[in-house]
Write an enzyme that holds these catalytic residues in place. Sequence first.
Site, PDB file in Angstrom:
ATOM      1  N   ARG A 237      42.605  26.016  45.649  1.00 39.02           N
ATOM      2  CA  ARG A 237      41.969  26.468  44.488  1.00 39.02           C
ATOM      3  C   ARG A 237      40.907  25.153  44.105  1.00 39.02           C
ATOM      4  NH1 ARG A 237      43.429  30.210  45.403  1.00 39.02           N
ATOM      5  NH2 ARG A 237      44.969  31.678  44.322  1.00 39.02           N
ATOM      6  N   GLU A 266      32.150  28.824  41.310  1.00 40.39           N
ATOM      7  CA  GLU A 266      31.759  29.724  42.561  1.00 40.39           C
ATOM      8  C   GLU A 266      30.755  30.813  41.716  1.00 40.39           C
ATOM      9  OE1 GLU A 266      35.308  31.272  44.278  1.00 40.39           O
ATOM     10  OE2 GLU A 266      35.795  29.257  44.955  1.00 40.39           O
ATOM     11  N   HIS A 285      34.364  31.365  49.829  1.00 37.28           N
ATOM     12  CA  HIS A 285      35.874  31.676  49.434  1.00 37.28           C
ATOM     13  C   HIS A 285      36.197  32.847  50.173  1.00 37.28           C
ATOM     14  CE1 HIS A 285      38.701  31.873  45.626  1.00 37.28           C
ATOM     15  NE2 HIS A 285      39.345  32.373  46.815  1.00 37.28           N
TER      16      HIS A 285
END
Length: 331
Positions: A237, A266, A285
């Site tokens: 994370r 993000e 990601h």
Amino acid sequence: MPVGKSATIVVLHAQSGDTARPSGMTAVEAVADVRYVTENGLVEALPGADVLLVWDFRASTLSSAWPGADSLRWVHAASAGVNHLLTPEVVASDVVVTNSRGVFDEPMAEYVLAMTLALAKDLPTTLTRQRERRWHHRETERVGGRRALVAGTGPIGRAIGRKLAAVGMTVTGLGRTPRATDPDLGEVLPMSSLSEVLPDMDWVVLAAPLTDETRGMIDAKALAAMKPTARLVNVGRGPLVVQDDLVAALEAGALAGAALDVFVDEPLPVSSPLWELPNVIVSPHMSGDVVGWRSELVALFLDNLTRYLDGEPLRNVVDKTRGYVRGKGTP
């Protein structure tokens, strides 16, 4: 609810991109009344719903929509992480939360191995020199014989440990409960040992869930404890790392490099220095997203839905007080 349908499911998805409305839901629609909504429609869709499938892992409106969850019994995340769902209201409720544990383990482990080799073999420089049509001979590093710390002892961390050990690395795990021997992670040390073990590590891989204990675990103090030749890989994370501290360490040469797939914000803002640092690999990601991953997520949800309708125990039930599924290696 239509005749023959025994559950009402709300599917929260994004307008576009990887988390847009899922396909392959025919089998789900055959046994349930399914309402597909984006964030702006969640408030109206939740009343009367039994199940919420959070397909959009970036969604952040559950807390504001929660007062309308008058019949909700189960929330399923189409992701491994569930910290975005564990609002105080959800944690205090009787609603069961499950995740998609098992779908991303091996893909993410392969990704970590790829990033490790890419940094050790200096592939970013090779590709840059290729674009420049410049012949630049240099030496690179071996990964065999190096020491790697894997923070996170769940299925993803275990898969990473196996992959790194397979190329000759000595792996040490970092988790909630220590143990002298572990089949996938060698010795497992407690999280409290982080600062003590960092000076011995060549690679630090973050695959831990985001909890109060792990948030900001890699900060200026931790970075200062690492070797200047060490590298950081984060597929866990974004908030596991204090991003400004990492940038400062990289710019100062106090760390040899980093491969980062997750970030505090993000998409990563275009203004971030991380984009241009020569010793950093930035990816959007995507470490667990391989061909067919969406179909696997739907299949897992359908299996759990069948269990739910049959009154059987659900798979991947999250301990809401800890933020992850308890199981082998994650006491």
